[in-house]
Design an enzyme around this catalytic site. Structure first.
Site, PDB file in Angstrom:
ATOM      1  N   HIS A  20       0.843  -1.205   0.000  1.00  0.00           N
ATOM      2  CA  HIS A  20       0.000   0.000   0.000  1.00  0.00           C
ATOM      3  C   HIS A  20       0.874   1.250   0.000  1.00  0.00           C
ATOM      4  CE1 HIS A  20      -3.405   2.632   1.504  1.00  0.00           C
ATOM      5  NE2 HIS A  20      -2.333   3.342   1.816  1.00  0.00           N
ATOM      6  N   GLU A  21       1.860   1.227   0.879  1.00  0.00           N
ATOM      7  CA  GLU A  21       2.713   2.401   1.042  1.00  0.00           C
ATOM      8  C   GLU A  21       3.477   2.697  -0.236  1.00  0.00           C
ATOM      9  OE1 GLU A  21       2.871   5.326   3.016  1.00  0.00           O
ATOM     10  OE2 GLU A  21       1.783   3.677   3.833  1.00  0.00           O
TER      11      GLU A  21
END
Length: 639
Positions: A433-434
């Site tokens: 996600h990051e």
């Protein structure tokens, strides 16, 4: 050469523990929020349009336009569509792996940039205009150059104005401005509280009401936030907009690729896990030095208990045999006792994701994160700095994405929702996600522009893309369209995860449609609807093309992934590069449809439109910042 896992974390800052169980946090700049300032109020206005490939085909003067090079064709288009505008070519144009050329322009007035005046042109394989996005200011430009009268505030006053309005931890009482190369660009010396000297650049800014304001763009890196603050040059105190290069996430833990967290499998020792076509220098070299620690061309991973920004001298494990094999169990109570395993996991996951994204089109010329670009375009010198067990916070993770040529920075925190605490480097979904914030920020608007996902709906899609890529990558061989997934369940110590919905194709389980985001001010809540929509797209294409459960895609002779999972990831990624700066859902939808036309000739338009229409993004959907209207229609003749 041997090495164990490495991973990164994801998700947005969640806020106080008492609030975490109810809802995720609502914004990115949470350290500013802790000082009492809501940075969400300063998001850039959502302006502009996207003209998709179908619309181009029905406009002969544009459809037939072609010059000697794709850059010349793009330049000629902008001249035709904005004949009274001054503009400059941004030097980050490239041809993607799908054959589409991407060319970006910046509008100017009297030699000064309109900093949110962007025009992106996408040129097809045939050398003609494929699609374009237009965020140019359309009003009357000021007749006189402000540089003649110079009746505006100085850059130090602008920095002080930003400091006061945003309550920045910057001391500037003795600051002075030194000119840099360029028109009205200054380095501000004599400050404290910043990682590097602040920079001020005189620009124009299109405000939310459509008017043009002469502004100082003040750039400050204050560790947890890297801000571009647009301060009115006349008053020195009014802030028109703020861009934060940092994107917040949640913490996750990682095992081998495809194992999302410790509940899904065991740790294993993997050997030479890199994709040599994506990382020709391997993960342990940058072409100059062969490293025996968690450092290479794509990233550098280390502990960061102080929470600072320095990294070169921080601790990282070393192995002359490159055998990064360290003990870890979920029952360990002292995080520092397993820091080697945490760093190795973070490093592994980040590098693996780099390689996957590379095969899908996030290459050097597209603005990826590498020190050495091997002469393949882009700027280089910007691997990702990966901080494990970062001491600047808990119950979160974040990613900073400056323009191409400056390092990405990922911070992975410890989570306190369980006993013992959990290290989010061991949840791959958090890392993915990051890192996806870096992907979407670099592709949207071009690698040189990190300002294009700051508007509310655009920022929501930034969160949604992160959740979607993390979810698609964790799919299991036995999964079907009836399989639901949560986000961040392990680090959060709650099967429901950190989001308010499950990612599901069931309208009963997750009834979100486009209009669901009306009145929503949280980028994470907006992102839930976007990720849910993409999850529908994913399963429509898997049902049509099957699912490759391997770690890397396979391609046909035309460069098209042969299965539905990787095809979806490819189309979504290509769509990021096609869409305009500050896109809304409908424009991003159109860009994905255009990506399929470019890659497959439109072979999947029925499946794509059906998925979008199910979630209210059909052909009759309508965007309005306050009253989005669902549309459930599929265009006639598509299916």
């Amino acid at each position: 050469m041997y090495r164990s896992m490495k991973s990164l974390a994801l998700l947005g800052l969640l806020g106080p523990t008492s609030q975490v169980f109810a809802h995720p946090a609502t914004g990115h700049a949470h350290n500013i929020g802790r000082r009492g300032v809501d940075i969400e109020a300063f998001r850039l206005p959502q302006v502009g349009s996207y003209t998709n490939a179908t619309e181009i085909e029905t406009t002969p003067p544009i459809a037939l336009l072609k010059r000697e090079s794709y850059v010349e064709t793009a330049t000629e288009l902008v001249k035709k569509l904005a004949p009274n505008s001054e503009f400059r070519l941004v030097g980050d144009h490239y041809v993607g792996t799908n054959g589409i050329g991407h060319v970006n322009f910046k509008q100017t007035v009297h030699g000064l940039d309109i900093d949110n005046g962007d025009f992106n042109v996408n040129i097809g394989k045939d050398g003609k205009v494929f699609s374009y996005g237009n965020n140019f200011f359309k009003g009357e430009a000021p007749e006189a150059s402000p540089l003649k009268k110079r009746d505006f505030k100085d850059p130090v006053s602008a920095l002080k104005g930003a400091k006061d309005v945003l309550q920045l931890p910057v001391e500037a009482a003795s600051a002075s401005a030194e000119p840099k190369e360029g028109t009205e660009v200054y380095s501000i010396k004599g400050t404290s509280g910043t990682v590097s000297d602040p920079e001020a650049r005189l620009v124009y800014f299109v405000k939310a009401d459509g008017s043009l304001a002469l502004s100082w763009r003040v750039e400050t890196d204050i560790t947890e936030n890297w801000l571009l603050t647009y301060v009115d040059a006349e008053t020195g105190t009014d802030v028109h907009g703020v861009v934060d290069y940092v994107s917040d996430l949640a913490n996750y833990r990682v095992y081998p690729w495809g194992v999302n967290d410790p509940t899904e499998g065991d740790r294993v020792l993997v050997t030479d896990p890199w994709d040599i076509s994506a990382s020709p220098l391997t993960w342990q070299s940058d072409g100059t030095t062969n490293y025996t620690t968690t450092r290479g061309n794509n990233g550098i991973a280390q502990s960061n208990p102080s929470g600072g920004t320095a990294y070169l001298n921080n601790y990282r494990p070393t192995s002359a045999a490159r055998n990064f094999d360290y003990q870890y169990t979920t029952s360990l109570t002292t995080p520092s006792s397993y820091i080697d395993a945490s760093i190795a996991q973070l490093y592994y996951t980040a590098n693996h994701y780099h390689d996957l994204l590379y095969t899908l089109g996030f290459t050097e010329s597209a603005g990826n994160f590498q020190i050495n670009n091997n002469g393949k375009g882009g700027v280089g010198n910007d691997f990702v700095v990966l901080f494990a067990q970062d001491g600047s916070g808990t119950n979160n993770a974040n990613f900073l994405t400056p323009p191409d040529g400056s390092n990405g920075r990922m911070r992975m925190y410890l989570w306190t929702m369980s006993t013992p605490r959990r290290d989010c480097s061991f949840e791959a979904g958090v890392v993915i996600h990051e890192y996806t914030h870096g992907l979407s920020t670099r592709l949207t608007g071009g690698p040189a522009n990190s300002n294009c996902l700051n508007a509310l709906e655009s920022g929501g899609m930034g969160e949604g893309w992160g959740d979607f890529f993390a979810t698609a990558i964790r799919l299991k061989p036995t999964d079907t369209r009836a399989t639901d997934y949560s986000m961040g369940a392990w680090v959060y110590n709650n099967p429901a995860g950190i989001r308010s919905v499950l990612y599901s194709t069931s309208m009963t389980t997750t009834p979100n449609t486009y209009s669901t985001i009306n009145g929503v001010s949280s980028v994470h809540r907006i992102g839930e609807t976007w990720a849910t929509t993409l999850y529908e797209v994913l399963w429509n294409l898997i049902d049509k093309h099957g699912k490759n459960d391997g770690p890397r895609p396979e391609f046909d002779s035309n460069g098209v992934p042969t299965d539905g999972k990787y095809l979806t990831l490819k189309l979504v990624l290509d769509g990021m590069a096609l869409q305009p700066c500050s896109p809304n859902f409908i424009q991003a939808r159109d860009a994905i449809l255009d990506a399929d036309k470019a890659l497959t000739g439109g072979d999947n338009l029925c499946e794509l439109w059906t998925a979008f229409a199910k979630r209210g993004l059909g052909s009759n959907a309508v965007y309005s910042s306050s009253n989005r209207r669902d549309g459930f229609n599929v265009p006639a003749g598509v299916c």
